[in-house]
Structures are given as C-alpha cells and as structure tokens.
Design a protein around this motif. Structure first.
Motif, mmCIF file in Angstrom:
data_model
loop_
_atom_site.group_PDB
_atom_site.id
_atom_site.type_symbol
_atom_site.label_atom_id
_atom_site.label_comp_id
_atom_site.label_asym_id
_atom_site.label_seq_id
_atom_site.Cartn_x
_atom_site.Cartn_y
_atom_site.Cartn_z
ATOM 1 N N THR A 148 0.850 -1.199 0.047
ATOM 2 C CA THR A 148 0.021 -0.091 -0.019
ATOM 3 C C THR A 148 0.820 1.232 0.114
ATOM 4 O O THR A 148 0.479 2.309 -0.826
ATOM 5 N N MET A 149 1.926 1.223 0.679
ATOM 6 C CA MET A 149 2.858 2.373 0.683
ATOM 7 C C MET A 149 3.551 2.472 -0.510
ATOM 8 O O MET A 149 3.685 3.665 -1.135
ATOM 9 N N PHE A 150 3.756 1.540 -1.235
ATOM 10 C CA PHE A 150 4.539 1.667 -2.425
ATOM 11 C C PHE A 150 3.633 2.332 -3.351
ATOM 12 O O PHE A 150 4.122 2.976 -4.137
ATOM 13 N N LEU A 151 2.388 1.808 -3.410
ATOM 14 C CA LEU A 151 1.305 2.431 -4.191
ATOM 15 C C LEU A 151 1.161 3.808 -4.158
ATOM 16 O O LEU A 151 1.244 4.532 -5.162
ATOM 17 N N LEU A 152 1.004 4.261 -2.863
ATOM 18 C CA LEU A 152 0.847 5.614 -2.529
ATOM 19 C C LEU A 152 1.941 6.560 -2.982
ATOM 20 O O LEU A 152 1.986 7.499 -3.589
ATOM 21 N N VAL A 153 3.340 5.909 -2.757
ATOM 22 C CA VAL A 153 4.452 6.577 -3.304
ATOM 23 C C VAL A 153 4.450 6.662 -4.605
ATOM 24 O O VAL A 153 4.843 7.787 -5.392
ATOM 25 N N THR A 154 4.347 5.671 -5.384
ATOM 26 C CA THR A 154 4.420 5.577 -6.675
ATOM 27 C C THR A 154 3.459 6.617 -7.468
ATOM 28 O O THR A 154 3.554 7.644 -8.338
ATOM 29 N N VAL A 155 2.162 6.660 -6.805
ATOM 30 C CA VAL A 155 1.156 7.649 -7.389
ATOM 31 C C VAL A 155 1.474 8.978 -6.999
ATOM 32 O O VAL A 155 1.176 9.900 -7.841
ATOM 33 N N CYS A 156 1.872 9.542 -5.890
ATOM 34 C CA CYS A 156 2.249 10.734 -5.517
ATOM 35 C C CYS A 156 3.473 11.130 -6.335
ATOM 36 O O CYS A 156 3.700 12.295 -6.921
ATOM 37 N N CYS A 157 4.421 10.325 -6.624
ATOM 38 C CA CYS A 157 5.948 10.756 -7.361
ATOM 39 C C CYS A 157 5.072 11.050 -8.813
ATOM 40 O O CYS A 157 5.663 11.908 -9.573
#
Length: 185
Positions: free
Chosen positions: A44-53
C-alpha cells in the motif's frame, strides 16, 4: 452442559467443531500471517509513493508512470489481507441452519435457512486448468441456485467432509421425522 470440541488444522485454515446448548457449531478460521500483513502495508505504501511521485513530478504523465501506477496497484491488491476472519455453520436441531461470516473489521453477516427449505447438502468439486478446490453448498426448495455455505473461503475437503456429514444427518433426521407425522386426508 459440557462442550465437546475437536478440530483440524491446515496451513491456511483451522476447523473447530463443538456443541453448545443443543446447537452443533462448525467454524473455519483463517490464519492471519504477520508477514502477509506487513507485506500488505508495504504494498500500500509503495502504491501511494508511486502515485504521489507520478502526480507531483513536473513532467506530464507518460506511459512509464501509468505502467508503474498500474503495476503498484496490482501488487497492493495481491498483497492485501483477506477481509474474512472466520465463517461458521450453526445447526439448530428444531429450527434450521445459520450461516455466519465474521470479518476482521468486526462486522458479522448472518443468514438463516429454515429446516423446511433445505433439500440436501452437496459437496462440489471445482476444477480449473491450474487448480482444484471443493465447496459445500445447500440445495434449497424453490431456489434455482445452490447456496454456498462458505462464501469467501475455500477450505480443503478434509474440513468440509465432517460438516457435510453433520448436515446430511441433520437433513435426513428431519426428513424421517416429517414423514413419520400422520398425514391428514
């Protein structure tokens, strides 16, 4: 009233059977792995970081960022924990059968099936090109579809057979008692 309890354990599921106050209770628990929960949070954190970047970058959204967002969402979906904690079947001798689903969030879904509506319990084998699993279903009067006993879980057949036998004994004993009643003409 003494409780008898026995069970079967598997890699992912645990089956418990006990009698309580005249009811015959069959419960299948899902074992929750701490490692899987950790992987779920990481995904979930990986998804959030990818979307934010992708959204905060000065470049416009390109094919690479869309691919990485979709890949991250697939990984997060695969690693997320199943919402079901346990499913149970409660056989109440003079009333019927109650199906229960307990979720990790604390929510509980219950469905009651009266005695007169149950025709027969059925063990189904589902074969796909890559797997084979079993399910337990109820054949109901005036219904065109089978009702699955365990809607969200696919326990192994060694856990389903004792539940199926108990349901067969329950349905057969009620069929015999119904046919023994005097018929009015």
């Amino acid at each position: 009233m003494g409780q008898q309890e026995h069970g079967i354990s598997d890699g992912l599921y645990t089956y418990k059977h006990h009698h309580d106050g005249g009811a015959d209770i069959h419960v299948i628990f899902v074992k929750k792995s701490k490692f899987r929960v950790l992987l779920s949070y990481i995904g979930t954190m990986f998804l959030l970081v990818t979307v934010c970047c992708a959204l905060l970058s000065k470049d416009s959204l390109c094919l690479g960022s869309l691919w990485s967002i979709s890949f991250a969402s697939i990984i997060a979906k695969c690693l997320r924990c199943g919402p079901v904690k346990k499913e149970s079947l409660v056989i109440m001798p003079t009333f019927g059968v109650q199906l229960e689903q307990h979720f990790w969030s604390g929510r509980v879904h219950r469905k009651f099936v009266p005695i007169g509506k149950i025709l027969k319990p059925v063990l189904n084998e589902h074969v796909t090109p890559v797997s084979c699993y079993w399910s337990l279903a109820l054949l109901l009067r005036e219904e065109y579809e089978l009702m699955l006993v365990f809607k969200n879980l696919n326990p192994p057949v060694k856990m389903l057979v004792p539940i199926w036998k108990a349901l067969c004994a329950f349905v057969d004993s009620n069929t015999l008692s119904d046919s023994a009643l005097p018929q009015s003409t």
